[in-house]
Design a protein around this motif. Structure first.
Motif, short mmCIF file in Angstrom:
data_model
loop_
_atom_site.label_atom_id
_atom_site.label_comp_id
_atom_site.label_asym_id
_atom_site.label_seq_id
_atom_site.Cartn_x
_atom_site.Cartn_y
_atom_site.Cartn_z
N LEU A 47 63.28 -10.21 68.96
CA LEU A 47 63.74 -8.84 69.24
C LEU A 47 62.54 -7.92 69.05
N ASP A 48 62.19 -7.18 70.09
CA ASP A 48 61.10 -6.21 70.00
C ASP A 48 61.69 -4.81 70.00
N ALA A 49 61.11 -3.93 69.18
CA ALA A 49 61.67 -2.59 69.04
C ALA A 49 60.57 -1.60 68.67
N LEU A 50 60.92 -0.34 68.73
CA LEU A 50 60.06 0.74 68.28
C LEU A 50 60.79 1.50 67.17
N LEU A 51 60.10 1.71 66.05
CA LEU A 51 60.62 2.61 65.03
C LEU A 51 59.62 3.76 64.92
N TYR A 52 60.03 4.83 64.28
CA TYR A 52 59.19 6.03 64.25
C TYR A 52 59.04 6.53 62.81
N THR A 53 57.84 7.03 62.49
CA THR A 53 57.58 7.57 61.17
C THR A 53 58.38 8.85 60.97
N GLY A 54 58.47 9.30 59.72
CA GLY A 54 59.36 10.39 59.36
C GLY A 54 59.19 11.70 60.09
N VAL A 55 58.24 12.52 59.68
CA VAL A 55 58.15 13.89 60.19
C VAL A 55 57.52 13.94 61.57
N LEU A 56 56.43 13.24 61.75
CA LEU A 56 55.69 13.33 63.02
C LEU A 56 56.23 12.41 64.10
N LYS A 57 57.12 11.49 63.75
CA LYS A 57 57.72 10.57 64.73
C LYS A 57 56.67 9.77 65.49
N LEU A 58 55.69 9.23 64.77
CA LEU A 58 54.69 8.38 65.41
C LEU A 58 55.26 6.98 65.57
N ARG B 270 51.21 2.32 65.80
CA ARG B 270 50.41 2.66 66.97
C ARG B 270 49.14 3.41 66.56
N TYR B 271 49.21 4.23 65.51
CA TYR B 271 48.07 4.97 65.00
C TYR B 271 47.93 4.64 63.52
N PRO B 272 47.26 3.53 63.18
CA PRO B 272 47.29 3.01 61.81
C PRO B 272 46.78 3.97 60.75
N LEU B 273 45.74 4.76 61.06
CA LEU B 273 45.21 5.67 60.03
C LEU B 273 46.15 6.82 59.74
N PHE B 274 47.15 7.03 60.60
CA PHE B 274 48.09 8.13 60.39
C PHE B 274 49.50 7.59 60.12
N ASP B 275 49.56 6.32 59.68
CA ASP B 275 50.84 5.72 59.34
C ASP B 275 51.38 6.32 58.05
N VAL B 276 50.50 6.92 57.27
CA VAL B 276 50.81 7.64 56.03
C VAL B 276 51.91 6.97 55.20
N GLY B 277 51.66 5.70 54.91
CA GLY B 277 52.52 5.08 53.92
C GLY B 277 53.82 4.50 54.43
N THR B 278 54.00 4.39 55.75
CA THR B 278 55.22 3.74 56.24
C THR B 278 55.30 2.33 55.67
N GLY B 279 54.18 1.59 55.79
CA GLY B 279 54.04 0.31 55.15
C GLY B 279 55.20 -0.65 55.36
N PRO B 280 55.49 -1.47 54.37
CA PRO B 280 56.53 -2.50 54.54
C PRO B 280 57.94 -2.01 54.27
N GLN B 281 58.11 -0.78 53.80
CA GLN B 281 59.45 -0.34 53.39
C GLN B 281 60.50 -0.45 54.49
N PRO B 282 60.25 0.03 55.73
CA PRO B 282 61.28 -0.12 56.76
C PRO B 282 61.63 -1.58 57.05
N ILE B 283 60.62 -2.46 57.00
CA ILE B 283 60.87 -3.88 57.28
C ILE B 283 61.66 -4.51 56.14
N GLU B 284 61.31 -4.19 54.91
CA GLU B 284 62.04 -4.74 53.77
C GLU B 284 63.49 -4.26 53.79
N ARG B 285 63.69 -2.99 54.13
CA ARG B 285 65.06 -2.47 54.20
C ARG B 285 65.85 -3.17 55.31
#
Length: 277
Positions: A213-224, A248-263
């Motif tokens: 399953l391939d998907a797109l998730l988005y970061t909090g405020v900026l929706k990257l 997509r923009y790793p230097l601006f991932d600002v801490g998304t990290g593994p949390q969404p995947i673990e959840r």
């Protein structure tokens, strides 16, 4: 006899600081909205946010200058100076938060529950079109280099894997003794429940007994965007679940990290029948 009351003039720095601070608010809002709606690319959006931060810093500097002027010359305008400083603090809070996270959080350019054989992202026409022609991970040179199309550096793949294992030793595959079709259905349900945009999927089976399953998730405020793929492999004891995410923009991932995947994995895991790989 009338007494002449001479009022001290208002500090120009205080007035200017308040005006500049007020102007920085809509500039910041515009930058965030433009990025969230995808109306501009990352560079343009960050430039607008940076302009807002520069305006806020100017407002703060004017406020400090006003405080000094008020103290030394007894001028009026203390309220305007305080107002300017408060606005500057509000505007600079989010860019400051991003900067701190970028400095303190580990570099998550590519995360996978399987660091030896990471799941591959789908190359179907639907998936590639949904990503705008981009295939995450595939274009990353083994020895590091520049992120494709973004001109952002990233380290060697082996370095990324070592960093992940050191920071998150429990970030591992999940094994389920449930039927593969049941696990696949739950993966789809939980991906939708997490707000992921599913762009391609296939149930386990075929010659190699794998599904994805391939998907797109988005970061909090900026929706990257963050590209995610889930791999399902059938084995003698059930089904193994692996997940990989590449911002997509790793230097601006600002801490998304593994949390969404673990959840996500915690929601996929039923209360019984699942163990860490």
């Amino acid at each position: 006899m009338r007494r002449l009351v001479v009022e001290e003039p208002v500090s120009r720095a205080a007035v200017a600081g308040r005006r500049v601070g007020l102007f920085s608010l809509p500039v910041l809002a515009a930058g965030v909205v433009l990025l969230r709606l995808g109306l501009v690319d990352l560079g343009a959006g960050l430039a607008v946010i940076g302009a807002a931060a520069l305006l806020a810093a100017t407002a703060a500097a004017l406020a400090v200058a006003a405080f000094v002027q008020i103290w030394r010359e007894g001028r009026r305008g203390l309220g305007e100076a305080i107002h300017a400083l408060l606005i500057a603090a509000v505007v600079l809070a989010y860019p400051g938060f991003l900067a701190v996270r970028l400095l303190l959080m580990p570099y998550y350019a590519d995360l996978s529950t399987d660091t030896t054989r990471p799941p591959a992202f789908s190359r179907t026409t639907a998936a590639v079109d949904a990503r705008g022609g981009y295939v995450p991970g595939a274009a990353m040179p083994a020895g590091g280099g520049t992120w494709p199309g973004v001109a952002l550096p990233f380290p060697d793949k082996a370095v990324l894997r070592q960093l992940q294992r050191r920071q998150h030793p429990d970030f591992a595959p999940r094994s389920s003794d449930l039927a593969a079709d049941v696990v696949f259905a739950r993966v789809q349900q939980m991906a939708a429940a997490e707000g992921w945009r599913i762009i391609d999927s296939a149930p386990p089976g075929g010659r190699f007994g794998t599904g994805h399953l391939d998907a797109l998730l988005y970061t909090g405020v900026l929706k990257l965007p963050v590209d995610v793929t889930v791999r399902l492999r059938i084995h003698a004891d059930g089904t193994t679940i692996d997940v990989r995410s590449v911002p997509r923009y790793p230097l601006f991932d600002v801490g998304t990290g593994p949390q969404p995947i673990e959840r996500f994995l915690e929601r996929v895991d039923p209360e019984e029948g699942v163990a860490r790989g």
